[in-house]
Design a protein around this motif. Structure first.
Motif, PDB file in Angstrom:
ATOM      1  N   MET A  78      -1.747  19.211 -15.207  1.00 21.39           N
ATOM      2  CA  MET A  78      -1.618  18.042 -14.326  1.00 21.39           C
ATOM      3  C   MET A  78      -0.362  17.274 -14.722  1.00 21.39           C
ATOM      4  SD  MET A  78      -4.659  15.306 -13.670  1.00 21.39           S
ATOM      5  CE  MET A  78      -5.045  14.722 -12.067  1.00 21.39           C
ATOM      6  N   THR A 135      -3.673   8.226 -11.570  1.00 23.77           N
ATOM      7  CA  THR A 135      -5.145   8.321 -11.604  1.00 23.77           C
ATOM      8  C   THR A 135      -5.727   7.258 -12.527  1.00 23.77           C
ATOM      9  OG1 THR A 135      -4.983  10.718 -11.262  1.00 23.77           O
ATOM     10  CG2 THR A 135      -7.087   9.873 -12.037  1.00 23.77           C
ATOM     11  N   ALA A 136      -5.115   7.130 -13.714  1.00 27.48           N
ATOM     12  CA  ALA A 136      -5.598   6.127 -14.672  1.00 27.48           C
ATOM     13  C   ALA A 136      -5.445   4.720 -14.104  1.00 27.48           C
ATOM     14  CB  ALA A 136      -4.834   6.251 -15.991  1.00 27.48           C
ATOM     15  N   ILE A 149      -5.461   3.799 -10.983  1.00 23.30           N
ATOM     16  CA  ILE A 149      -6.483   3.557  -9.950  1.00 23.30           C
ATOM     17  C   ILE A 149      -7.799   3.182 -10.617  1.00 23.30           C
ATOM     18  CG2 ILE A 149      -7.912   4.655  -8.154  1.00 23.30           C
ATOM     19  CD1 ILE A 149      -5.437   6.363  -7.463  1.00 23.30           C
ATOM     20  N   GLY A 150      -8.161   3.940 -11.659  1.00 25.42           N
ATOM     21  CA  GLY A 150      -9.418   3.664 -12.366  1.00 25.42           C
ATOM     22  C   GLY A 150      -9.418   2.279 -12.995  1.00 25.42           C
ATOM     23  N   LEU A 163      -9.716  -0.392 -10.253  1.00 24.15           N
ATOM     24  CA  LEU A 163     -11.072  -0.537  -9.700  1.00 24.15           C
ATOM     25  C   LEU A 163     -12.000  -1.209 -10.706  1.00 24.15           C
ATOM     26  CD1 LEU A 163     -11.521   2.911  -7.907  1.00 24.15           C
ATOM     27  CD2 LEU A 163     -11.316   0.681  -6.809  1.00 24.15           C
ATOM     28  N   LEU A 164     -11.875  -0.801 -11.972  1.00 23.50           N
ATOM     29  CA  LEU A 164     -12.726  -1.392 -13.006  1.00 23.50           C
ATOM     30  C   LEU A 164     -12.428  -2.878 -13.169  1.00 23.50           C
ATOM     31  CD1 LEU A 164     -14.926  -0.663 -15.019  1.00 23.50           C
ATOM     32  CD2 LEU A 164     -13.157  -0.168 -16.711  1.00 23.50           C
ATOM     33  N   GLY A 220     -11.156  -4.813 -10.895  1.00 21.21           N
ATOM     34  CA  GLY A 220     -11.679  -5.474  -9.692  1.00 21.21           C
ATOM     35  C   GLY A 220     -13.171  -5.734  -9.803  1.00 21.21           C
ATOM     36  N   ALA A 221     -13.906  -4.749 -10.343  1.00 21.66           N
ATOM     37  CA  ALA A 221     -15.351  -4.903 -10.503  1.00 21.66           C
ATOM     38  C   ALA A 221     -15.660  -6.018 -11.498  1.00 21.66           C
ATOM     39  CB  ALA A 221     -15.972  -3.586 -10.960  1.00 21.66           C
ATOM     40  N   THR A 279     -14.569  -9.647 -10.115  1.00 20.52           N
ATOM     41  CA  THR A 279     -15.333 -10.155  -8.971  1.00 20.52           C
ATOM     42  C   THR A 279     -16.805 -10.315  -9.295  1.00 20.52           C
ATOM     43  OG1 THR A 279     -15.597  -7.896  -8.136  1.00 20.52           O
ATOM     44  CG2 THR A 279     -13.794  -9.220  -7.198  1.00 20.52           C
TER      45      THR A 279
END
Lengths: 250, 309
Positions: B1, B9-10, B12-13, B16-17, B19-20, B23
């Protein structure tokens, strides 16, 4: 291209007839007033109470369909040795599996759309057409939960046998759909049982929460950002799993 | 890869984390704050009921979300929120003495929604507010009339509520005649509440008294003791809850309280209905009865006294 072929193969299967029939049945039951919710022993037919109930039923059916549609895609391809043909053409196994996962997700979302159209029919027959506009974002929001189920099942089918993957997927799906009940059990149970429930609730996705938030979009026009981020994170994790997990034939 | 793919990829993860995490609601939820504020705004309804110096804001209200207690303490026109470890774990409303003061303790509205959702019911803001008022009334009872209330149970000890419920159930199962008499009594009371003629009410209460004496003779002393306790303490609290509900939502009042006055229930629930019915009948006979009531007598004894039965 692989995803499109796999998706076309799926829609040729008779399972979609079952989806149509089930969606029509659920819509008929709720639209004709045959379905009622009982509160304190009295039947209630109020739209604001029945709509979330119908959404719950539709979502549960969609989740079950997502498991059924996603379970044997990868095992079947490997059984037919299609993966070897693909590999010879220079397509990596992980890319191949991602394409199959996309086909699974698409089929699951189409099935979900069929169920959701039943909800749209109910909204119209309940004389609440203004809420129809909210059904679209609600579908997209609840679709994240369907994607999670599909990806989770696909992931498990890479590592486990079809039977084992199916059982585990169904268990995860049921825990997610009945998340509040597991929370209640966690509150009541003590000792090791309580710890097990707590661990399950921490690790597994709250599909009920996603469905509730999707329902709130229609009934209260509120958007829950936190649940969306958590759901998308689960999508991310399962997508990673599809890339990283290896099948023994690889 | 490729390295760039790994980085994307990292990222994005992590995105998202993050953001979680950012919020995630912290502290007392807005909906629980709203429920408390709604409850406080209903003080006018509690004033109309008539119990002397009964104010919700006199008592801290602790909202338990399973991990923490959020204690709402009134200070004039506003309130403070104090976070602490849970003093008790509860899935229902109750009261608890903390540092010498009785507090209302209720589960967070989200927990209540989950709890009742399991049996296919809903739980809205008004119901949460009514539960707060029900428990606040218990705080008022214990803060002002603790000795009278404790003396109802006499030498019996029923600290474990489930024991009391089990005793009541077994007594009524062993004596189906007692259950039948109880049903008849509830019907008589319900009819009296709807009746305008005092003479007819008096006749009905005379019948009620005979049924009551017959029924109580079938039950053990412990059960009679528990009945007095539940009817006086929970019956009046249920009455307050119903009055609060009436001020918020007339339809819900009708469906959950008014139309169920003659409904017999298993366990201690039937005494909530009995006590509530007796309070409503007392309202017809003497609207000022609450200003002097100190829980030393049964509500039914007050009714007998006012009717000369």
């Amino acid at each position: 291209m692989i995803a499109l072929i796999a998706f076309k193969e799926k829609i040729r299967r008779k399972v979609f007839f079952a989806v149509f029939a089930l969606a029509a049945l659920i819509t008929l039951i709720f639209s004709t007033g045959a379905a009622t919710v009982t509160i304190n022993g009295e039947s209630v037919t109020d739209y604001k109470i029945l709509m979330p109930t119908m959404l719950t039923v539709m979502n549960a059916a969609s989740c079950a369909m997502a498991v059924a549609l996603s379970l044997n895609t990868i095992p079947k391809e490997y059984e037919r040795h299609t993966n070897q043909l693909i590999f010879i053409r220079g397509v990596s196994q992980s890319r191949y599996r991602i394409q199959l996962a996309i086909a699974n997700i698409t089929a699951s979302l189409v099935s979900h759309a069929i169920f959701f159209s039943g909800l749209a029919v109910y909204i119209i027959t309940s004389k609440n057409p203004s809420e129809l506009l909210w059904a679209v974002p609600s579908y997209m929001y609840s679709g994240i939960g369907i994607v999670i189920v599909s990806l989770c099942t696909t992931c498990l089918s890479i590592v486990f046998s079809e039977m084992a993957a199916g059982v585990i997927s169904v268990v995860i799906m049921l825990i997610g759909v009945f998340y509040p009940m597991i929370e209640l059990l966690k509150g009541i149970a003590g000792g090791l049982s309580g710890k097990i429930f707590k661990a399950l609730l921490f690790v597994l996705p709250n599909l009920h929460g996603i469905q509730s938030a999707a329902g709130c979009l229609i009934t209260e026009h509120t958007f829950d950002l936190h649940i969306m981020f958590v759901a998308l994170f689960y999508v991310y994790l399962f997508a990673l799993g599809i890339i990283l997990f290896r099948r023994k034939e690889d | 890869m490729k390295i760039s793919n790994i980085i994307i990829t990292a990222a994005i993860g992590i995105g998202l984390l993050s953001g979680a995490i950012f919020t995630k609601p912290f502290g007392l939820s807005d909906e629980d704050r709203a429920c408390y504020e709604t409850a406080v705004s209903l003080q006018y309804a509690a004033d109309n009921i008539g119990f002397t110096d009964f104010y919700l804001t006199d008592y801290p209200v602790s909202v338990c979300d399973g991990k923490n207690d959020y204690v709402l303490i009134s200070n004039g026109n506003s309130y403070d929120v104090v976070k602490r470890a849970p003093v008790i774990e509860t899935l229902a409303g109750t009261i608890y003495e903390v540092d010498g003061q009785y507090e209302v303790i209720v589960p967070a509205r989200s927990l209540m929604k989950s709890l009742v959702g399991v049996i296919g019911e809903t739980w809205n803001e008004n119901e949460q507010a009514a539960m707060i008022w029900h428990e606040a009334f218990h705080c008022w009872q214990m803060s002002n009339y603790e000795d009278n209330i404790v003396s109802i149970l006499g030498e019996n000890s029923f600290e474990d509520d489930s024991f009391g419920g089990a005793l009541i159930n077994s007594q009524y199962t062993e004596n189906p005649k007692a259950a039948e008499l109880f049903r008849k009594q509830l019907v008589l009371l319900s009819d009296c509440i709807g009746e305008k003629d005092v003479d007819i009410i008096k006749e009905s209460i005379v019948k009620y008294k005979k049924l009551d004496e017959e029924r109580l003779s079938l039950l053990s002393e412990d059960t009679v003791c528990l009945e007095k306790y539940y009817t006086r303490v929970e019956g009046t609290a249920s009455y307050v809850e119903a009055c609060i509900c009436k001020s918020q939502d007339a339809n819900r009042y009708e469906s959950e309280y008014q139309s169920r006055l003659a409904e017999y229930s298993e366990g201690s629930e039937k005494y909530y209905t009995l006590g509530r019915s007796q309070c409503m009948l007392l309202d017809k006979l003497d609207s000022n009865w609450k200003t002097e009531y100190d829980f030393s007598d049964d509500l039914i004894d007050l009714i007998y006294e006012k009717l000369g039965v």
